[in-house]
Design a protein around this motif. Structure first.
Motif, PDB file in Angstrom:
ATOM      1  N   PHE A 248       0.833  -1.189   0.000  1.00  0.00           N
ATOM      2  CA  PHE A 248       0.000   0.000   0.000  1.00  0.00           C
ATOM      3  C   PHE A 248       0.870   1.243   0.000  1.00  0.00           C
ATOM      4  O   PHE A 248       2.024   1.232   0.420  1.00  0.00           O
ATOM      5  CB  PHE A 248      -1.057  -0.001   1.105  1.00  0.00           C
ATOM      6  CG  PHE A 248      -0.566   0.162   2.515  1.00  0.00           C
ATOM      7  CD1 PHE A 248      -0.286   1.411   3.031  1.00  0.00           C
ATOM      8  CD2 PHE A 248      -0.432  -0.940   3.338  1.00  0.00           C
ATOM      9  CE1 PHE A 248       0.138   1.561   4.333  1.00  0.00           C
ATOM     10  CE2 PHE A 248      -0.019  -0.800   4.640  1.00  0.00           C
ATOM     11  CZ  PHE A 248       0.270   0.456   5.136  1.00  0.00           C
ATOM     12  N   ALA A 249       0.293   2.289  -0.556  1.00  0.00           N
ATOM     13  CA  ALA A 249       0.968   3.575  -0.651  1.00  0.00           C
ATOM     14  C   ALA A 249      -0.047   4.653  -0.340  1.00  0.00           C
ATOM     15  O   ALA A 249      -1.236   4.499  -0.620  1.00  0.00           O
ATOM     16  CB  ALA A 249       1.537   3.771  -2.053  1.00  0.00           C
ATOM     17  N   MET A 250       0.432   5.712   0.278  1.00  0.00           N
ATOM     18  CA  MET A 250      -0.463   6.821   0.595  1.00  0.00           C
ATOM     19  C   MET A 250       0.338   8.106   0.737  1.00  0.00           C
ATOM     20  O   MET A 250       1.520   8.077   1.070  1.00  0.00           O
ATOM     21  CB  MET A 250      -1.242   6.546   1.875  1.00  0.00           C
ATOM     22  CG  MET A 250      -0.372   6.345   3.104  1.00  0.00           C
ATOM     23  SD  MET A 250      -1.305   5.822   4.534  1.00  0.00           S
ATOM     24  CE  MET A 250      -1.316   7.313   5.485  1.00  0.00           C
ATOM     25  N   ARG A 251      -0.322   9.203   0.450  1.00  0.00           N
ATOM     26  CA  ARG A 251       0.314  10.506   0.650  1.00  0.00           C
ATOM     27  C   ARG A 251       0.452  10.753   2.143  1.00  0.00           C
ATOM     28  O   ARG A 251      -0.437  10.395   2.919  1.00  0.00           O
ATOM     29  CB  ARG A 251      -0.515  11.610   0.017  1.00  0.00           C
ATOM     30  CG  ARG A 251      -0.528  11.505  -1.488  1.00  0.00           C
ATOM     31  CD  ARG A 251      -0.562  12.875  -2.144  1.00  0.00           C
ATOM     32  NE  ARG A 251      -0.559  12.724  -3.576  1.00  0.00           N
ATOM     33  CZ  ARG A 251       0.529  12.642  -4.316  1.00  0.00           C
ATOM     34  NH1 ARG A 251       1.715  12.704  -3.764  1.00  0.00           N
ATOM     35  NH2 ARG A 251       0.457  12.506  -5.622  1.00  0.00           N
ATOM     36  N   VAL A 252       1.585  11.332   2.520  1.00  0.00           N
ATOM     37  CA  VAL A 252       1.835  11.641   3.932  1.00  0.00           C
ATOM     38  C   VAL A 252       2.264  13.089   4.053  1.00  0.00           C
ATOM     39  O   VAL A 252       2.754  13.687   3.095  1.00  0.00           O
ATOM     40  CB  VAL A 252       2.919  10.708   4.531  1.00  0.00           C
ATOM     41  CG1 VAL A 252       2.403   9.287   4.625  1.00  0.00           C
ATOM     42  CG2 VAL A 252       4.209  10.753   3.743  1.00  0.00           C
TER      43      VAL A 252
ATOM     44  N   ALA B 193      14.898   2.974   4.774  1.00  0.00           N
ATOM     45  CA  ALA B 193      13.694   2.175   4.994  1.00  0.00           C
ATOM     46  C   ALA B 193      13.728   1.509   6.352  1.00  0.00           C
ATOM     47  O   ALA B 193      14.795   1.255   6.916  1.00  0.00           O
ATOM     48  CB  ALA B 193      13.561   1.114   3.903  1.00  0.00           C
ATOM     49  N   ALA B 194      12.544   1.219   6.843  1.00  0.00           N
ATOM     50  CA  ALA B 194      12.387   0.390   8.033  1.00  0.00           C
ATOM     51  C   ALA B 194      12.193  -1.037   7.545  1.00  0.00           C
ATOM     52  O   ALA B 194      11.334  -1.302   6.703  1.00  0.00           O
ATOM     53  CB  ALA B 194      11.179   0.844   8.847  1.00  0.00           C
TER      54      ALA B 194
ATOM     55  N   ARG C 234       8.702  -3.885   4.543  1.00  0.00           N
ATOM     56  CA  ARG C 234       9.619  -2.866   4.052  1.00  0.00           C
ATOM     57  C   ARG C 234       8.793  -1.583   3.988  1.00  0.00           C
ATOM     58  O   ARG C 234       7.802  -1.516   3.254  1.00  0.00           O
ATOM     59  CB  ARG C 234      10.143  -3.191   2.651  1.00  0.00           C
ATOM     60  CG  ARG C 234      10.802  -4.555   2.534  1.00  0.00           C
ATOM     61  CD  ARG C 234      12.119  -4.563   3.293  1.00  0.00           C
ATOM     62  NE  ARG C 234      12.871  -5.772   3.088  1.00  0.00           N
ATOM     63  CZ  ARG C 234      12.911  -6.780   3.960  1.00  0.00           C
ATOM     64  NH1 ARG C 234      12.201  -6.742   5.057  1.00  0.00           N
ATOM     65  NH2 ARG C 234      13.672  -7.822   3.733  1.00  0.00           N
ATOM     66  N   VAL C 235       9.177  -0.576   4.767  1.00  0.00           N
ATOM     67  CA  VAL C 235       8.449   0.692   4.809  1.00  0.00           C
ATOM     68  C   VAL C 235       9.426   1.803   4.440  1.00  0.00           C
ATOM     69  O   VAL C 235      10.513   1.899   5.020  1.00  0.00           O
ATOM     70  CB  VAL C 235       7.867   0.947   6.222  1.00  0.00           C
ATOM     71  CG1 VAL C 235       7.068   2.244   6.242  1.00  0.00           C
ATOM     72  CG2 VAL C 235       7.005  -0.223   6.676  1.00  0.00           C
TER      73      VAL C 235
ATOM     74  N   SER D 290       6.432  12.676  -0.925  1.00  0.00           N
ATOM     75  CA  SER D 290       5.293  12.754  -0.010  1.00  0.00           C
ATOM     76  C   SER D 290       4.446  11.483  -0.030  1.00  0.00           C
ATOM     77  O   SER D 290       3.286  11.493   0.376  1.00  0.00           O
ATOM     78  CB  SER D 290       4.418  13.958  -0.371  1.00  0.00           C
ATOM     79  OG  SER D 290       3.889  13.784  -1.675  1.00  0.00           O
ATOM     80  N   VAL D 291       5.040  10.364  -0.485  1.00  0.00           N
ATOM     81  CA  VAL D 291       4.305   9.101  -0.547  1.00  0.00           C
ATOM     82  C   VAL D 291       5.032   8.047   0.281  1.00  0.00           C
ATOM     83  O   VAL D 291       6.234   7.827   0.105  1.00  0.00           O
ATOM     84  CB  VAL D 291       4.148   8.604  -2.011  1.00  0.00           C
ATOM     85  CG1 VAL D 291       3.380   7.286  -2.057  1.00  0.00           C
ATOM     86  CG2 VAL D 291       3.449   9.660  -2.858  1.00  0.00           C
ATOM     87  N   ALA D 292       4.290   7.417   1.200  1.00  0.00           N
ATOM     88  CA  ALA D 292       4.826   6.328   2.017  1.00  0.00           C
ATOM     89  C   ALA D 292       4.417   5.004   1.393  1.00  0.00           C
ATOM     90  O   ALA D 292       3.274   4.837   0.945  1.00  0.00           O
ATOM     91  CB  ALA D 292       4.303   6.421   3.439  1.00  0.00           C
ATOM     92  N   PHE D 293       5.344   4.060   1.360  1.00  0.00           N
ATOM     93  CA  PHE D 293       5.108   2.724   0.806  1.00  0.00           C
ATOM     94  C   PHE D 293       5.301   1.684   1.901  1.00  0.00           C
ATOM     95  O   PHE D 293       6.195   1.819   2.738  1.00  0.00           O
ATOM     96  CB  PHE D 293       6.095   2.425  -0.328  1.00  0.00           C
ATOM     97  CG  PHE D 293       5.915   3.298  -1.523  1.00  0.00           C
ATOM     98  CD1 PHE D 293       5.078   2.921  -2.561  1.00  0.00           C
ATOM     99  CD2 PHE D 293       6.582   4.516  -1.612  1.00  0.00           C
ATOM    100  CE1 PHE D 293       4.901   3.735  -3.666  1.00  0.00           C
ATOM    101  CE2 PHE D 293       6.413   5.334  -2.715  1.00  0.00           C
ATOM    102  CZ  PHE D 293       5.577   4.947  -3.742  1.00  0.00           C
TER     103      PHE D 293
END
Length: 168
Positions: free
Chosen positions: A86-90, A132-133, A148-149, A154-157
Motif C-alpha cells: 500500500f501507498a499513501m500521501r503523507v 527504509a524500516a 519494508r516501509v 510525499s508518498v509512504a510505501f
C-alpha cells in the motif's frame, strides 16, 4: 522460509519508474523452482504510485473502499500466505528521516493491541536507495510478517509478506 526471500525480491515499480526491489540479504539458492516466473500481467495502481508483477497464479484482492492505494495478492493454494502493498500521501511529519523510528512506535502499538504474543524488531536499511524500516513481526500462533516501509517524496510505501508461523 525459502519462499520469503523469493517473494520479497519481486520488483515493485514506483510511479516514477524506479525499481523498488528491496529483497533481504539472503539470496535464493540457484536452481530452485520454489516460485515460478512472475506473471507477465502487470498490476498498475490506479493512483499511479506503483506497479507490480505478482507471482504467477497468485490471486488479487482489491480494497475499493480503502483511501490508500492498496492491493493484496494471495497464494493460490494457501491464501493465508500473501503479499500486501500500500501507498499513501503523507504529511511532512512522516518522512525518510523518521520512517524507522515511526515504524518502531507502530510495532509497540501492535504489541499493545495483541499483547505479549507479538514479537519483532525494526532495523534500518534501504529499499530502492531510500532509507527504509525493515521489520519482522511474529504473532505467536497466528502469523509472521516481513515489512519494508519507506517514503519517497510525499508518498509512504509499505510492502508486507505474511504467512502462518509454521510456513516462515
Amino acid at each position: 522460509r525459502a519462499l520469503m526471500p523469493l517473494v520479497m525480491s519481486v520488483p515493485l515499480i514506483l510511479g516514477a519508474g524506479r525499481d523498488a526491489s528491496c529483497a533481504p540479504a539472503a539470496a535464493a539458492p540457484s536452481g530452485t523452482n520454489a516460485v515460478e516466473k512472475p506473471d507477465p500481467a502487470l498490476y498498475r495502481d490506479s493512483n499511479g504510485f506503483f506497479s507490480f508483477v505478482p507471482p504467477k497464479g497468485w490471486v488479487r484482492k482489491e480494497y475499493p473502499n480503502d483511501p490508500r492505494s492498496k492491493i493484496r495478492f494471495d497464494h493460490p493454494a494457501q491464501p493465508e500466505i500473501h503479499i500486501s502493498i500500500f501507498a499513501m500521501r503523507v504529511g511532512p511529519d512522516y518522512n525518510s528521516t523518521n520512517v524507522v523510528e515511526t515504524s518502531r512506535m507502530r510495532l509497540e502499538k501492535m504489541r499493545a493491541n495483541f499483547g505479549s504474543p507479538a514479537k519483532g524488531d525494526v532495523k534500518e536499511g534501504s529499499c530502492a536507495g531510500f532509507r527504509a524500516a525493515l521489520a519482522r513481526v511474529s504473532i505467536s500462533g497466528l502469523s509472521e510478517m516481513e515489512m519494508r516501509v519507506f517514503v519517497v517524496g510525499s508518498v509512504a510505501f509499505n510492502i508486507t509478506y505474511s504467512a502462518p508461523n509454521q510456513v516462515m
